[in-house]
Write a protein that holds these residues in place. Structure first.
Motif, PDB file in Angstrom:
ATOM      1  N   PHE A 177      -1.474   8.756   1.814  1.00 26.59           N
ATOM      2  CA  PHE A 177      -0.099   8.922   2.289  1.00 26.59           C
ATOM      3  C   PHE A 177       0.660   7.601   2.358  1.00 26.59           C
ATOM      4  CE2 PHE A 177      -2.922   8.950   6.023  1.00 26.59           C
ATOM      5  CZ  PHE A 177      -2.425   7.882   6.762  1.00 26.59           C
ATOM      6  N   TYR A 178      -0.057   6.460   2.318  1.00 27.87           N
ATOM      7  CA  TYR A 178       0.592   5.160   2.298  1.00 27.87           C
ATOM      8  C   TYR A 178       0.680   4.616   0.874  1.00 27.87           C
ATOM      9  CZ  TYR A 178       0.633   4.217   7.381  1.00 27.87           C
ATOM     10  OH  TYR A 178       0.887   4.235   8.736  1.00 27.87           O
ATOM     11  N   SER A 238       4.485   1.765   4.208  1.00 27.62           N
ATOM     12  CA  SER A 238       5.533   2.649   3.699  1.00 27.62           C
ATOM     13  C   SER A 238       4.873   3.861   3.070  1.00 27.62           C
ATOM     14  CB  SER A 238       6.426   1.940   2.685  1.00 27.62           C
ATOM     15  OG  SER A 238       5.690   1.504   1.566  1.00 27.62           O
ATOM     16  N   ALA A 239       5.584   4.975   3.073  1.00 30.77           N
ATOM     17  CA  ALA A 239       5.032   6.227   2.544  1.00 30.77           C
ATOM     18  C   ALA A 239       4.854   6.150   1.027  1.00 30.77           C
ATOM     19  CB  ALA A 239       5.944   7.394   2.911  1.00 30.77           C
ATOM     20  N   ASN A 240       3.820   6.776   0.537  1.00 30.91           N
ATOM     21  CA  ASN A 240       3.530   6.790  -0.901  1.00 30.91           C
ATOM     22  C   ASN A 240       4.282   7.931  -1.590  1.00 30.91           C
ATOM     23  OD1 ASN A 240       2.452   6.566  -3.454  1.00 30.91           O
ATOM     24  ND2 ASN A 240       0.525   7.580  -2.913  1.00 30.91           N
ATOM     25  N   THR A 241       5.469   7.627  -2.039  1.00 31.84           N
ATOM     26  CA  THR A 241       6.248   8.607  -2.802  1.00 31.84           C
ATOM     27  C   THR A 241       6.480   8.152  -4.238  1.00 31.84           C
ATOM     28  OG1 THR A 241       8.313   7.598  -2.023  1.00 31.84           O
ATOM     29  CG2 THR A 241       7.433   9.438  -0.734  1.00 31.84           C
ATOM     30  N   VAL A 254       3.913  12.567   6.230  1.00 28.59           N
ATOM     31  CA  VAL A 254       2.759  11.977   6.925  1.00 28.59           C
ATOM     32  C   VAL A 254       2.877  10.457   6.982  1.00 28.59           C
ATOM     33  CG1 VAL A 254       0.254  11.717   6.910  1.00 28.59           C
ATOM     34  CG2 VAL A 254       1.285  13.910   6.281  1.00 28.59           C
ATOM     35  N   GLY A 255       3.255   9.843   5.869  1.00 29.42           N
ATOM     36  CA  GLY A 255       3.360   8.389   5.817  1.00 29.42           C
ATOM     37  C   GLY A 255       4.401   7.840   6.776  1.00 29.42           C
ATOM     38  N   ALA A 309       3.610   5.463   9.966  1.00 28.94           N
ATOM     39  CA  ALA A 309       4.207   4.134  10.038  1.00 28.94           C
ATOM     40  C   ALA A 309       5.125   3.983  11.244  1.00 28.94           C
ATOM     41  CB  ALA A 309       4.973   3.834   8.752  1.00 28.94           C
ATOM     42  N   SER A 310       5.658   5.091  11.730  1.00 23.41           N
ATOM     43  CA  SER A 310       6.559   5.049  12.881  1.00 23.41           C
ATOM     44  C   SER A 310       5.823   4.832  14.204  1.00 23.41           C
ATOM     45  CB  SER A 310       7.377   6.344  12.952  1.00 23.41           C
ATOM     46  OG  SER A 310       8.234   6.461  11.831  1.00 23.41           O
TER      47      SER A 310
END
Length: 212
Positions: free
Chosen positions: A141-142, A169-172, A187-188, A192-193
């Motif tokens: 997710f990262y 950071s999210a893995n998009t 989820v990411g 991270a938040s």
């Protein structure tokens, strides 16, 4: 000890990356003991539990997730954390298509040093591809620039367990599957938040075992 740098948050290992993008989180737990023998014993116990990745979920009563060390082919490994091994992560909720239901990470660096009044062990983990598939897309997710650095150190009579997340950071971007992009974004960003920091705090608190 050249391998250790004192920064704003206690001692941190040289393998800890600089923060340059995204978010950062830290979890830390420190105990001070009456004498050197007690501090040494506490350090050795916390070190053992940190390296025993397969039991992290048990230590925290599964407050984190289920963690399993695997080799480069995805075969389960029963030993301790070591450079080059992967970690298969089963978090609550849906996993990724690319990861076949799991998130995957690589132990990419590890270091350990000791002297009379200061000793430590540390390893750095980075999101990685599913070793059971030939495709090279990151199944986590990262984003792969994100890292988690785990460390246990003894400074004289004080022992500290810490985890440092950097560049989160999210893995998009590193997956082509649309469902994975959506899942990783949710989820990411949640992790991270702050959710990741809460979960890592549960782990560092648990590394003391019966001494807690």
């Amino acid at each position: 000890m050249e391998s250790f740098t004192e920064k704003w948050f206690g001692f941190q290992p040289e393998i800890l990356p600089e923060q340059f993008v995204g978010r950062m989180l830290s979890a830390r737990s420190t105990k001070t003991f009456a004498d050197t023998d007690a501090a040494n014993m506490a350090y050795l116990k916390a070190r053992e539990r940190l390296l025993n990745v397969n039991e992290w979920g048990a230590y925290t009563n599964e407050a984190l997730a289920d963690f399993q060390l695997v080799d480069e082919n995805g075969e389960k490994v029963s030993g301790k954390a070591a450079k080059g091994l992967r970690i298969r992560i089963d978090i609550p909720g849906p996993g990724t298509f690319e990861g076949e239901g799991f998130d995957w990470a690589l132990i990419e660096e590890m270091e350990e040093d000791a002297r009379e009044d200061l000793e430590y062990v540390a390893f750095r983990v980075r999101p990685a591809a599913n070793p059971e598939k030939k495709k090279s897309e990151v199944a986590h997710f990262y984003n792969p620039q994100s890292t988690s650095t785990m460390v246990v150190y003894r400074d004289d009579l004080s022992v500290t367990c810490a985890i440092y997340d950097r560049n989160l950071s999210a893995n998009t971007e590193h997956t082509t599957n649309l469902a994975d992009k959506m899942r990783n974004a949710v989820v990411g960003n949640l992790a991270a938040s702050g959710l990741s920091g809460v979960q890592w705090q549960a782990l560092v608190d648990a590394l003391w075992g019966e001494m807690a």
